[in-house]
Design a protein around this motif. Structure first.
Motif, mmCIF file in Angstrom:
data_model
loop_
_atom_site.group_PDB
_atom_site.id
_atom_site.type_symbol
_atom_site.label_atom_id
_atom_site.label_comp_id
_atom_site.label_asym_id
_atom_site.label_seq_id
_atom_site.Cartn_x
_atom_site.Cartn_y
_atom_site.Cartn_z
ATOM 1 N N LYS A 156 7.049 7.287 0.072
ATOM 2 C CA LYS A 156 5.797 7.014 -0.654
ATOM 3 C C LYS A 156 6.032 7.052 -2.168
ATOM 4 C CE LYS A 156 2.551 6.001 0.983
ATOM 5 N NZ LYS A 156 2.040 4.613 1.167
ATOM 6 N N LEU A 206 6.459 -0.133 -8.195
ATOM 7 C CA LEU A 206 5.419 -1.100 -8.551
ATOM 8 C C LEU A 206 4.780 -0.732 -9.887
ATOM 9 C CD1 LEU A 206 3.699 -1.294 -5.036
ATOM 10 C CD2 LEU A 206 5.265 -2.971 -6.047
ATOM 11 N N GLN A 212 7.833 3.749 -3.036
ATOM 12 C CA GLN A 212 6.960 2.570 -2.972
ATOM 13 C C GLN A 212 6.155 2.450 -4.257
ATOM 14 O OE1 GLN A 212 3.669 2.840 -0.169
ATOM 15 N NE2 GLN A 212 2.647 1.143 -1.216
ATOM 16 N N LEU A 213 5.551 3.552 -4.655
ATOM 17 C CA LEU A 213 4.647 3.484 -5.803
ATOM 18 C C LEU A 213 5.413 3.480 -7.133
ATOM 19 C CD1 LEU A 213 1.779 5.752 -4.451
ATOM 20 C CD2 LEU A 213 1.906 3.262 -4.453
ATOM 21 N N ALA A 247 7.279 1.351 2.165
ATOM 22 C CA ALA A 247 5.910 1.537 2.657
ATOM 23 C C ALA A 247 5.811 1.361 4.166
ATOM 24 C CB ALA A 247 4.968 0.547 1.966
#
Lengths: 251, 662
Positions: A186, A193, A189-190, A162
């Motif tokens: 991006k 999680l 990062q997502l 990020a």
């Protein structure tokens, strides 16, 4: 106004707008101090041009502390200049020698049309983000933050991805003008999680589709993007995105 | 008390704990089908703007967002480093909504509005929840829970963070939410656009005039409501930690069209910035307040000591914050820490070549962390080198990007030698006066985030700017805007060929023609630097009657000279950064005069406003609650002519007292 004693020759790309042809122009930067940032050196040159009744050089910049991602010069053949891990605004003149000739160009990519001189249009990145770079959660729906426990390593990896500032150096560095490092940061990062996992498949498919439509090139694993990234975004993100993409395409 | 009927704060009835809950449940609503025909313009895409735009679009309003940068993600919120406060009490250290409310009022030196601050503290927790749900990667503990650290002016750990890049991560969260709405067609983005004026029709704000910075074309945009989320005006000082493009233009235009300006002189000078190195400097760089968690601030006990920091033995160091303020030590609020640094330097104890710096030293905590780490890793009898190495790793994880930034700028390695720091302009507590709904004195025109004056009084606590920007955008405006828009459902979109739009555009065009036509001899920066020097010398950390009086006349002279002798090269109908700057600096010059007038009228010292004439024998700020417990709201009455109105501040829940951090 005298600042220091470095004298440099600049060969700078000048282009009136995206429709007209550009060319290199030569400028002399005189009395430059090694403590100046590269952009402050441009300030001095521009001040001098204005005083001489000439037109200054247009360039993008804003925060001048390496985080906004606005500055974007291609210096001596390298995005953000000769030093690693920094943006142009963090590059200082002590990295150059008195008498040096410095060639400065804009980011070059079909997906980043030149606006004027060294300023380019990077709104293609925004459109890629709009195609899937988010978690679909409306304001006001969140549960207590500590109800989602996230292993520290995953949180750290997500944070490292990020940290991308969306400057576009990865595209400028790539011989194919690929935006894979930006998009994969991006996506990674997502995907790392739990909040982002639910729509991971749609996200990677949509973002890659938009990336292709914007006219960015393909990735051929040269690794120039990682080497030139001012924030050290890792190639591992591209590998992770490829896995995500493959598994999303197969199901 | 002299006042204006326009100055109605509209604070809801009820006890402080119930005001917001009750108001939120009773404020007018707009039904979903009506929302689709109501248009909202958001100027600025930082934390306040992006979060407001995303939330309003999610609710169904038609939203337009404009910003001068090339992408919404570039807004200067991105540069906020240290963290965001929230009263979660995750650390079990006694935090609560009341304590955050109390700390903020006290930190603001009893010059903020109680009801607004309490609401801010109430919604703070939901901000963290929202950001985590969006995928904001906050720092975490090994158990997977969120991590906290301390900031100035508090004795609890309530600051959430993502290394030294918290603003970046929060903004990218809000930006993601915004881009999601763009993708759904609910938000229209106008990149590289600057707001040039607001358009009022029959006493209400109905839109704006904007300039497309790429083509130079002027545009008219209608909105049922306009939200100014355009940040602060610290760049009036030329040198500040703000981004180069940060400016006052949007709120200044609004001010000239009828929005009162609240407390313009309240400026935050941040204690820990990298010192000025020469006259070429274009901006200053902050070193996050979070560093004061682990860094100890000191100067030599001897005047004009030229030894290197590492060569000065412990007993010859003066840890002056710990000495003067034992209860809060290095974590006193920013205004207090800044003045103390200035005091030491002015007295001849400064360090570095300019002598205008103090040390921020991590040696002690590096060693402490190293010992903890060695014990965690079961290393018995670790060597000193091992301890230091382990300690540096911990420091690196917490502040790595800041240390790198410092090294890049100064050429010195802060892992090895103490940092040199000095105060610099960082934030402006003043801004457009707003009521409880965040509406300015122009109906339909709102100000959010740093652009308004509302929550921080005369001094903002660290990690509270991010909190306020997001509170305003995510959790306040989505409710309070209904109070106004519910009455506007019958208002059809006003065609922009309306006379008011035409007149406003013609005025903007006149000003551009005038600026381009001067063809003078001096650059815009020349005037900006001169203005900045006056502001810093006479309206900066210390202010007095004599200095402010002369500053006002000097600024008036600069204004006159600017409009006669500025040189704006190039063409107005193209990408022309010099023309952009010229507009902004012209507005800064006018604002500078108002700031000095505000500072001059406030015959007291409070928070960031320190008048040399009003201090205790120990050099602490001396407030005058009897005469100055009010918000100064200035009305524009013509060039250089401002009328003062006062909103009395009532403290019903917190006992107003001398602010002590001793």
């Amino acid at each position: 106004m005298s600042h220091g004693n470095m004298n440099l020759t600049l060969k700078v790309w000048k282009q009136k707008n995206k429709n007209e042809k550009g060319r290199f122009e030569t400028y002399m930067a005189k009395g430059i101090s090694p403590d100046m940032s590269f952009l402050e050196m441009f300030d001095v040159v521009n001040e001098q041009l204005i005083n001489e009744g000439k037109e200054p050089i247009a360039f993008d910049h804003d925060c001048r502390e390496g985080i906004c991602g606005m500055c974007s010069m291609y210096i001596n053949g390298r995005p953000h200049g000769p030093k690693e891990g920094i943006t142009t605004c963090q590059l200082h003149m002590r990295s150059f020698k008195d008498g040096d000739t410095i060639v400065v160009e804009p980011w070059r990519s079909a997906a980043f049309p030149v606006i004027k001189d060294l300023a380019v249009d990077r709104s293609s990145f925004d459109r890629i983000m709009a195609s899937g770079g988010f978690v679909s959660v409306n304001t006001g729906n969140a549960k207590d933050a500590n109800n989602i426990l996230i292993p520290k390593d995953d949180a750290d990896d997500a944070f490292n991805a990020a940290a991308c500032i969306g400057c576009g150096a990865c595209v400028a560095a790539c011989k194919n003008s690929s935006a894979m490092l930006f998009v994969s940061a991006k996506v990674s990062q997502l995907a790392l999680l739990p909040q982002g996992k639910i729509e991971a498949k749609a996200r990677v498919l949509n973002m890659v589709k938009q990336m292709d439509e914007e006219g960015f090139g393909n990735c051929t694993n040269t690794g120039a993007c990682e080497a030139e990234c001012p924030k050290g975004i890792s190639l591992e993100n591209i590998a992770r995105m490829n896995r995500e993409y493959l598994s999303a395409s197969l199901t | 008390m002299a006042s204006s009927p326009k100055l109605n704060a509209k604070i809801p009835e009820g006890t402080i704990e119930n005001k917001w809950t009750k108001y939120r449940s009773t404020v007018h609503l707009v039904n979903p089908s009506n929302k689709r025909s109501l248009e909202v313009i958001v100027v600025g895409s930082g934390l306040a703007g992006a979060s407001a735009a995303a939330s309003l679009a999610e609710m169904g309003y038609k939203v337009k967002v404009l910003y001068f940068q090339d992408s919404p993600r570039r807004a200067h919120s991105i540069a906020a480093q240290g963290g965001v406060n929230a009263a979660k009490n995750y650390q079990n250290d006694g935090d609560s909504v009341y304590r955050l409310f109390y700390d903020t009022i006290k930190g603001g030196d009893y010059r903020a509005r109680e009801a607004n601050v309490h609401r801010l503290a109430e919604v703070s927790g939901a901000i963290i929840d929202q950001c985590v749900a969006q995928g904001v990667p906050f720092a975490r503990e090994y158990g997977g829970t969120l991590s906290n650290r301390s900031f100035g002016g508090t004795q609890v750990q309530r600051t959430f963070y993502a290394a030294g890049q918290t603003g970046q991560q929060l903004l990218l969260g809000a930006y993601s939410a915004l881009q999601r709405q763009v993708g759904m067609g609910a938000v229209q983005l106008l990149a590289r656009h600057e707001m040039m004026d607001v358009v009022n029709i029959d006493g209400k704000c109905r839109g704006i005039i904007a300039r497309d910075l790429v083509t130079g074309k002027l545009e008219r945009h209608f909105g049922h409501a306009v939200l100014l989320c355009t940040g602060g005006y610290g760049n009036v000082f030329y040198l500040s930690t703000n981004a180069m493009g940060s400016n006052v233009t949007a709120i200044w235009k609004a001010h000239k069209k009828g929005a009162f300006f609240g407390n313009p002189c309240y400026t935050q000078i941040h204690p820990t910035c990298i010192p000025v190195s020469g006259d070429h400097q274009s901006k200053l760089t902050l070193m996050s307040e979070s560093l004061r968690n682990d860094g100890r601030i000191w100067v030599p006990k001897k005047q004009n000591d030229t030894r290197k920091g590492t060569d000065i033995p412990e007993e010859e160091r003066d840890y002056y914050l710990e000495r003067r303020y034992p209860a809060f030590g290095n974590l006193v609020p920013r205004d207090v820490a800044s003045r103390a640094a200035k005091e030491r330097c002015d007295a001849g104890y400064g360090v570095g070549s300019s002598k205008m710096a103090v040390f921020l030293d991590f040696a002690a905590n590096t060693e402490r962390y190293g010992k903890i780490e060695a014990s965690k890793q079961n290393i018995h009898n670790p060597s000193k080198e091992q301890i230091i190495k382990l300690g540096k790793d911990v420091i690196k994880e917490k502040y790595g990007n800041l240390f790198d930034m410092y090294k890049q700028i100064t050429g010195e390695d802060p892992y090895e030698v103490p940092m040199r720091i000095y105060p610099a302009v960082h934030y402006t507590m003043g801004g457009l006066w707003v009521d409880y709904n965040l509406m300015t004195t122009i109906p339909g025109l709102y100000a959010l985030g740093e652009a308004n004056f509302s929550d921080h009084g005369a001094n903002r606590l660290g990690a509270s700017a991010l909190m306020q920007g997001l509170a305003d955008g995510y959790f306040v405006i989505p409710y309070t805007i209904g109070d106004y828009l519910a009455e506007e459902i019958r208002t059809k979109s006003i065609p922009t060929d309306n006379d008011a739009f035409a007149k406003a555009e013609a005025e903007v065009q006149d000003r551009i023609t005038k600026l381009m036509g001067i063809r003078g001899t001096k650059s815009v920066d020349h005037f900006h630097k001169r203005l900045g020097k006056i502001m810093w010398d006479k309206c900066g950390m210390g202010r007095n009657k004599e200095g402010l009086t002369s500053a006002i006349s000097e600024i008036q002279k600069i204004r006159e000279e600017f409009w006669k002798d500025v040189r704006v090269p190039g063409d107005a109908n193209e990408f022309n950064p010099e023309l952009e700057k010229a507009h902004r600096v012209a507005d800064f010059i006018e604002l500078g005069e108002l700031m000095c007038k505000d500072a001059l009228h406030r015959d007291e010292s409070c928070g960031g406003h320190f008048r040399d004439e009003y201090q205790t024998l120990e050099g602490e700020a001396m407030r005058d609650d009897e005469n100055f417990a009010y918000v100064a709201a200035w009305e524009f009455k013509g060039e250089g002519n401002f009328e003062l109105h006062k909103e009395e501040l009532k403290y019903e829940n917190i006992k107003i007292a001398a602010r002590s951090y001793k």
